[in-house]
Design a protein around this motif. Structure first.
Motif, PDB file in Angstrom:
ATOM      1  N   ALA B 144      13.211 -28.066  59.364  1.00  0.00           N
ATOM      2  CA  ALA B 144      12.111 -27.695  60.256  1.00  0.00           C
ATOM      3  C   ALA B 144      11.048 -26.917  59.496  1.00  0.00           C
ATOM      4  CB  ALA B 144      12.643 -26.864  61.423  1.00  0.00           C
ATOM      5  N   GLU B 147       8.960 -29.198  57.354  1.00  0.00           N
ATOM      6  CA  GLU B 147       7.947 -29.885  58.163  1.00  0.00           C
ATOM      7  C   GLU B 147       6.785 -28.943  58.499  1.00  0.00           C
ATOM      8  OE1 GLU B 147       7.335 -32.798  59.236  1.00  0.00           O
ATOM      9  OE2 GLU B 147       9.171 -33.913  58.873  1.00  0.00           O
ATOM     10  N   ALA B 148       7.117 -27.733  58.924  1.00  0.00           N
ATOM     11  CA  ALA B 148       6.082 -26.779  59.316  1.00  0.00           C
ATOM     12  C   ALA B 148       5.213 -26.404  58.117  1.00  0.00           C
ATOM     13  CB  ALA B 148       6.723 -25.534  59.924  1.00  0.00           C
ATOM     14  N   MET B 150       4.630 -28.166  55.310  1.00  0.00           N
ATOM     15  CA  MET B 150       3.774 -29.276  54.875  1.00  0.00           C
ATOM     16  C   MET B 150       2.636 -29.520  55.876  1.00  0.00           C
ATOM     17  SD  MET B 150       4.716 -30.118  51.960  1.00  0.00           S
ATOM     18  CE  MET B 150       5.913 -29.046  51.193  1.00  0.00           C
ATOM     19  N   ALA B 151       2.964 -29.391  57.162  1.00  0.00           N
ATOM     20  CA  ALA B 151       1.933 -29.602  58.179  1.00  0.00           C
ATOM     21  C   ALA B 151       0.838 -28.551  58.059  1.00  0.00           C
ATOM     22  CB  ALA B 151       2.561 -29.553  59.574  1.00  0.00           C
ATOM     23  N   HIS B 152       1.238 -27.294  57.888  1.00  0.00           N
ATOM     24  CA  HIS B 152       0.233 -26.229  57.806  1.00  0.00           C
ATOM     25  C   HIS B 152      -0.576 -26.346  56.516  1.00  0.00           C
ATOM     26  CE1 HIS B 152      -1.646 -22.559  59.066  1.00  0.00           C
ATOM     27  NE2 HIS B 152      -1.330 -21.940  57.947  1.00  0.00           N
ATOM     28  N   GLU B 154      -1.340 -29.015  54.903  1.00  0.00           N
ATOM     29  CA  GLU B 154      -2.308 -30.103  55.087  1.00  0.00           C
ATOM     30  C   GLU B 154      -3.473 -29.630  55.957  1.00  0.00           C
ATOM     31  OE1 GLU B 154      -0.630 -33.836  56.594  1.00  0.00           O
ATOM     32  OE2 GLU B 154      -2.505 -34.149  57.693  1.00  0.00           O
ATOM     33  N   THR B 155      -3.140 -28.863  56.999  1.00  0.00           N
ATOM     34  CA  THR B 155      -4.171 -28.413  57.943  1.00  0.00           C
ATOM     35  C   THR B 155      -5.173 -27.466  57.293  1.00  0.00           C
ATOM     36  OG1 THR B 155      -2.597 -28.591  59.764  1.00  0.00           O
ATOM     37  CG2 THR B 155      -4.554 -27.244  60.145  1.00  0.00           C
ATOM     38  N   VAL B 156      -4.658 -26.495  56.546  1.00  0.00           N
ATOM     39  CA  VAL B 156      -5.555 -25.473  55.986  1.00  0.00           C
ATOM     40  C   VAL B 156      -5.991 -25.796  54.571  1.00  0.00           C
ATOM     41  CG1 VAL B 156      -4.641 -23.666  57.498  1.00  0.00           C
ATOM     42  CG2 VAL B 156      -3.656 -23.964  55.213  1.00  0.00           C
TER      43      VAL B 156
END
Lengths: 303, 303
Positions: B144, B147-148, B150-152, B154-156
């Motif tokens: 988890a 995932e969190a 890598m997602a963050h 990519e976002t920032v």
């Protein structure tokens, strides 16, 4: 039933939830950082808790000693949630809430997931079949939170479920969304520019979404459950129905806006867990639901 | 190279990391809630930060304005981490650290994952091939967090990587683990009861694990990278090598303890990303690594 904490009562879904929880015999306590919502049912308690202030929130949540928790909170700027930096802070706040709730003796936790956790290339999205491969940071963080929630529930021995919410519509949705955009355009006598609308989606009235989440909270069903209609409908059929009901088919401009690249042709939820295990049936037909939605914009915006 | 924050410097891996980061030209700053570790290199800064105190930790992390962050912190009671309630709090602290680091202008974040994120039934575990289906709460929470993270990232728009650590051994490991258990038993003249040892695993010396994580931190390689040897070895071969080096084969009792139900026969990491993309090669052979490990227990425990 016990006492249920509900985070996110001010949102599109959240404000429809209390009545269904009260109907099921819950003592309902809303938590959030704002003032008590003006239209909140008098039978619902309200405690101001800023979920982003982790230490204070944990102490406050523990003091409430609730048996159930329904977490609908996700505070990200409208229209930007797919890729907003704030998504991580929302995930952090949710973890903090779950931890405090479990430590205080809570028995059942229900989180709000999304159909965006699935790999959309599969089209028909089934909880225990379809791979989860979210394509957006929002979907990835919800998926991460699903994993973390289920892992912690297993570890500490609480019951937990995760409602994967699909597409929804209903009264008082943010006006930048498709359905309100078409309704308010037509009510204002303006043309409604949309994509071709050939995409097939799974739409559920927000009151049915709220009712399903209340049913999930009251049950002992574990793991992910799609909160969906299971009924494929072309987006153009929804747009057409709005035009028909308002007698303004002439204002519809299907195809005026290109579809997003990579937009999947079909997304429909498997609703067997929702129907068979939870025993939930939607109350609204699409026609009646759209009529009620139109009415809400007529009275609020134009009445 | 810039300034790198390292969380978890007091751990088995963490205390081996500073030298490799210093060698690569980093200014190294350790963070943790305890006093400065007594044996910490004088060239390493130390700031007391309690990562579980989210608000204070965020402010302190932001003030350090580091360019890099290597998060090795995971404070769960030894031997119980597979299913400890504290795992969720560790995930929450990690999310808080990532958020503060990114908000302060950080450029690259590296987290510590685990081979337990993979579906072990595949045996040969490859970053972009093997499905992730962790079977323990620890593995699920690490997955988890991956995932969190890598997602963050990519976002920032920051660079991020995730070192999936396999099996490891080396000096000063907790004595309840297999290798120290066998070594200390034989050094003490006691029999070493173990499973049959037919399981094939992927062991890397802790200094090589630390060196690989430093290489990963200094690079721009993104996503998950196995921190493994890529060399399958039977557990009984390791046990036998310890017996041979100590001249006490007579004390080995292979098969005296049953294996865990469902224990997979083979777990080996694909090390092509580590070798080809990072250019990392282990420095220790298993024989030399075990000799150094034996020596550490001789001097510390029995010298």
């Amino acid at each position: 039933m016990g006492r249920v904490l509900v985070a996110g009562l001010g949102g599109f879904i959240g404000r429809n939830v209390p009545r269904f929880l009260l109907d099921r015999g819950f003592e309902v306590c809303g938590i959030g950082r704002s003032e008590r919502p003006a239209d909140l049912d008098a039978k619902v308690d309200w405690v101001r808790i800023d979920l982003f202030d982790h230490a204070a929130a944990a102490a406050q949540v523990k003091a409430l000693r609730a048996s159930h928790c329904l977490d609908l909170a996700w505070h990200v700027e409208h229209g930007k949630f797919w890729r907003a930096p704030g998504n991580l802070a929302c995930a952090g706040a949710a973890i903090n809430l779950l931890q405090a709730f479990a430590e205080s003796g809570g028995k059942r936790f229900v989180g709000a997931g999304t159909c965006a956790e699935y790999d959309w290339s599969y089209g028909y999205l089934s909880e225990n079949v379809t791979p989860r491969r979210p394509h957006t940071p929002f979907g990835r963080l919800k998926n991460a939170l699903f994993e973390a929630t289920m892992a912690h529930a297993e570890t500490v021995g609480i019951s937990a479920a995760w409602g994967r919410i699909f597409f929804l519509y209903g009264p008082r949705e943010t006006e930048t969304r498709l359905v309100p955009h078409v309704i308010t355009s037509l009510l204002g006598g303006r043309s409604a520019k949309t994509s071709h609308g050939e995409q097939i989606r799974d739409f559920l009235h927000v009151e049915d979404v709220a009712g399903a989440l209340a049913a999930l909270t009251a049950s002992e069903v574990g793991g992910a459950v799609n909160i969906a209609s299971g009924r494929p409908v072309a987006v153009k059929a929804i747009i057409g129905e709005i035009g028909r009901q308002l007698g303004r088919m002439d204002l519809l401009e299907l195809g005026a806006i290109p579809t997003q690249p990579g937009e999947p042709p079909l997304l429909v939820g498997d609703v067997r867990r929702l129907g068979d295990e939870l025993g939930f049936r939607p109350r609204w037909t699409l026609e009646d639901g759209l009529a009620a939605t139109i009415e809400s914009y007529r009275t609020v915006q134009w009445g």
